[in-house]
Design an enzyme around this catalytic site. Sequence first.
Site, short mmCIF file in Angstrom:
data_model
loop_
_atom_site.label_atom_id
_atom_site.label_comp_id
_atom_site.label_asym_id
_atom_site.label_seq_id
_atom_site.Cartn_x
_atom_site.Cartn_y
_atom_site.Cartn_z
N GLY A 68 9.29 73.20 12.41
CA GLY A 68 8.79 72.65 11.16
C GLY A 68 8.45 73.77 10.21
O GLY A 68 8.20 74.91 10.63
N GLN A 73 4.29 77.68 3.16
CA GLN A 73 4.62 78.80 4.04
C GLN A 73 5.67 79.73 3.44
O GLN A 73 5.88 80.82 3.96
CB GLN A 73 5.08 78.29 5.41
N CYS A 126 2.30 79.01 15.20
CA CYS A 126 2.61 78.80 13.78
C CYS A 126 3.38 80.00 13.26
O CYS A 126 3.03 81.15 13.56
CB CYS A 126 1.32 78.62 12.99
N LEU A 127 4.41 79.73 12.48
CA LEU A 127 5.21 80.81 11.91
C LEU A 127 4.41 81.68 10.95
O LEU A 127 4.76 82.83 10.72
CB LEU A 127 6.43 80.22 11.18
N HIS A 168 0.84 69.00 12.32
CA HIS A 168 0.79 70.43 12.00
C HIS A 168 1.31 70.69 10.60
O HIS A 168 0.68 71.40 9.80
CB HIS A 168 1.61 71.18 13.05
N GLU A 169 2.48 70.11 10.28
CA GLU A 169 3.08 70.39 8.97
C GLU A 169 2.32 69.72 7.83
O GLU A 169 2.15 70.31 6.76
CB GLU A 169 4.55 69.95 8.96
N HIS A 172 -0.67 71.75 6.90
CA HIS A 172 -0.35 72.87 6.01
C HIS A 172 -0.46 72.46 4.54
O HIS A 172 -0.89 73.25 3.70
CB HIS A 172 1.08 73.36 6.27
#
Length: 214
Positions: A68, A73, A126-127, A168-169, A172
């Site tokens: 995702g 991000q 997480c990226l 999660h997304e 963000h």
Amino acid sequence: MAPPSDRAPLAERVEELLAVDGPLPIVAAGDPVLRSGTEPYDGQLEPGLLARFVAALRTTMHAAPGVGLAAPQVGVPLRIAVIEDPAPVPEEVAQARGRVPQPFRVLVNPSYEPVGTARAAFFEGCLSVPGWQAVVARHAEVRLRGQDEHGRTLDEVFTGWPARIVQHETDHLDGLLYLDRAELRSLSANEAVAERWTQPTPEAAAEALGFELP
């Protein structure tokens, strides 16, 4: 490439990002864009630019790799995210975590609410927080509402790992990182997770590191 100016209109900011081929730079924790929340999408990008931006998000997600990616991000404070998960995990892990393949999806203006009271806790990364993972207890089932990139209504119930991804997304887009919801005693470097905590569930980590599971 210089970061897009915070004063630039969103369309200009996106055009600037897309001027270079390949994956977009991923913003790391500490950048205010990850904490500032997002604008609801209401046509700030014309359809062609939106399609190019979505394609770039997908390319960036694949290259990372991740399952995702949210617009903040890559430095764009719009309420847009993409998800996709081929679920390349052993059957034992898939069963324990409810991880099933998810096709590529675009989430526009998403919001979620829990379905029932069950919660599930697993290691999550997480990226935008590279190198680390921590156990996060999340709703086991959620109802997600929003639209897709074509403006079609999205109203769907997600369970298991897909429910974790959409939470999660969407978080963000509200200026939240998974660490805000994590059991911080579980925080582990990726190397430690690979060496010690590859079990399908985090019970062993909870016992060894001294934290409780739901």
